[in-house]
Design an enzyme around this catalytic site. Structure first.
Site, PDB file in Angstrom:
ATOM      1  CE  LYS A 118      44.391  44.746  30.661  1.00 43.68           C
ATOM      2  NZ  LYS A 118      43.060  44.633  31.069  1.00 43.68           N
ATOM      3  CE  LYS A 200      45.259  45.695  37.545  1.00 46.51           C
ATOM      4  NZ  LYS A 200      44.169  46.079  36.643  1.00 46.51           N
ATOM      5  CE  LYS A 203      37.965  41.413  37.180  1.00 44.08           C
ATOM      6  NZ  LYS A 203      38.242  41.759  35.792  1.00 44.08           N
TER       7      LYS A 203
HETATM    8  P1  AMP Z   1      38.787  45.276  36.013  1.00 45.69           P
HETATM    9  O1  AMP Z   1      39.026  44.192  36.993  1.00 45.69           O
HETATM   10  O2  AMP Z   1      39.982  45.584  35.171  1.00 45.69           O
HETATM   11  O3  AMP Z   1      37.507  45.132  35.238  1.00 45.69           O
HETATM   12  O4  AMP Z   1      38.623  46.561  36.913  1.00 45.69           O
HETATM   13  C1  AMP Z   1      37.463  46.772  37.679  1.00 45.69           C
HETATM   14  C2  AMP Z   1      37.640  47.957  38.582  1.00 45.69           C
HETATM   15  O5  AMP Z   1      38.449  47.591  39.707  1.00 45.69           O
HETATM   16  C3  AMP Z   1      38.346  49.121  37.913  1.00 45.69           C
HETATM   17  O6  AMP Z   1      37.808  50.324  38.416  1.00 45.69           O
HETATM   18  C4  AMP Z   1      39.772  48.944  38.319  1.00 45.69           C
HETATM   19  O7  AMP Z   1      40.459  50.171  38.313  1.00 45.69           O
HETATM   20  C5  AMP Z   1      39.600  48.397  39.743  1.00 45.69           C
HETATM   21  N1  AMP Z   1      40.739  47.518  40.088  1.00 45.69           N
HETATM   22  C6  AMP Z   1      41.085  46.360  39.483  1.00 45.69           C
HETATM   23  N2  AMP Z   1      42.188  45.832  40.071  1.00 45.69           N
HETATM   24  C7  AMP Z   1      42.528  46.687  41.063  1.00 45.69           C
HETATM   25  C8  AMP Z   1      43.565  46.704  42.042  1.00 45.69           C
HETATM   26  N3  AMP Z   1      44.480  45.754  42.115  1.00 45.69           N
HETATM   27  N4  AMP Z   1      43.587  47.730  42.924  1.00 45.69           N
HETATM   28  C9  AMP Z   1      42.661  48.714  42.885  1.00 45.69           C
HETATM   29  N5  AMP Z   1      41.662  48.769  41.975  1.00 45.69           N
HETATM   30  C10 AMP Z   1      41.594  47.767  41.087  1.00 45.69           C
END
Ligand code: AMP
Length: 337
Positions: A118, A200, A203
């Protein structure tokens, strides 16, 4: 709490509202949240405090937080079965994170790959919060004495850090925290971008066509899937090294249709890539249709959303304060009589 719930193992998990939820957030985390809420004592939150490590417009940020909570509910997170709350409504998260900061080594925090990645992506905003956010995440988990943390692959290292911090604190003072473990789905722990199946699906950064949001309308979803990158050859086989695009699409299909990957491979035998991509898109749309209509209904019901946030904050605070008081006593802070 009756005896039956006392025996249940505890789960904690959260997503930060830096943007809308994606297929990846559902596959990596939320699908497991919903499956686990019957058998475990679950604490799920919208991790708004984690979000401000990136720059957000306050009005958009507030909207994201409410929309995320509504999407959790629409997907089936049930506030009668779990404790569902917004992180900043429970001050114990910030309070414990300071104590944990003083029990985390600079060197171990510096090793976190997410921080390195990041920092590279946004070199003008490498703030101390970005560096420290895994310690706040450790506080999130440890406050509830969580044994399991359903996460996608990118968060595994952070749960391991939380475990190390807990172990250090327990050894330095006396047993205080349960040692948490990450829980990852067999398929879907990392959903990749539709345009770049080697990175990956995220969002909050990248190309919007790379990422499918759970709130995208059906036309947008179909357009994004039809344009998805596939691989050379014609076979529809799961092989993440040789066929990352096809493997990612098979994973998405499996997560959203409930059909196992091996079975899906058979289903798509002899099918062309264009037809395959269309059918993956259709499976996602079919899954999301009732979810999105419930989501719209919930967003219009402000009183209900407010009551969920209020009840959740009260329930979470009660548990969190118990752990925090114990921690304060152990480190030697004086309690007011
Ligand atoms: P975040 O969006 O970074 O707050 O992540 C929220 C949860 O979703 C965390 O447990 C991440 O590991 C999971 N996550 C986010 N993006 C992905 C992705 N592309 N594939 C699988 N898990 C994801």
């Amino acid at each position: 709490m009756n005896e039956a719930t006392e025996k249940k193992k505890v789960i904690f998990s959260a997503v930060k509202p830096t943007g809308a939820l994606t297929l990846g957030s559902y596959a990596g985390a939320l699908k497991n949240w919903i499956a686990m809420q019957n058998a475990y004592e679950c604490f799920y939150c919208v991790a708004d405090m984690h979000s401000i490590t990136v720059r957000l417009t306050p009005a958009d940020f507030r909207k994201n937080t409410i929309e995320m909570l509504a999407m959790y509910l629409a997907l089936g997170v049930d506030p009668e079965k779990c404790t569902l709350f917004v992180q900043s409504h429970v001050p114990a998260h910030a309070e414990l994170s300071w104590v944990l900061n003083c029990n985390t080594l600079y060197g171990e925090a510096k090793r976190m790959t997410q921080f390195k990645e990041k920092s590279k992506k946004d070199p003008d905003n490498v703030n101390v919060g970005l560096f420290d956010y895994p310690v706040l995440m450790a506080a999130d988990i440890l406050l509830y004495q969580a044994e399991f943390v359903p996460v996608g692959q990118d968060q595994k290292q952070h749960v391991e850090l939380a475990r190390n911090i807990a172990q250090r604190f327990n050894g330095r003072y006396s047993p205080t925290f349960v040692l948490p473990e990450p829980v990852m789905p067999e398929y879907g722990a990392k959903i990749y971008g539709l345009q770049d199946p080697l990175s990956k699906m995220s969002k909050s950064d990248g190309n919007p066509n790379d990422c499918v949001y759970l709130a995208d309308d059906a036309d947008t979803i179909m357009r994004k899937f039809k344009a998805a990158v596939t691989d050379s050859g014609t076979a529809i086989k799961y092989d993440s090294a040789a066929k990352p695009g096809v493997s990612n699409l098979l994973t998405v299909y499996s997560v959203f249709s409930g059909v196992a990957v091996e079975k899906a491979e058979k289903e798509f035998e002899g099918c062309g890539y264009a037809e395959f991509k269309k059918r993956v898109g259709e499976a996602v749309c079919e899954f999301l249709r009732p979810v999105q209509s419930e989501y719209r209904r919930l967003l219009a019901d402000k009183a209900y959303i407010n009551s969920v946030m209020k009840n959740g904050a009260e329930k979470a605070s009660r548990v969190a304060r118990r752990t925090l008081s114990k921690v304060y006593r152990k480190v030697g802070f004086i309690a007011l009589e």
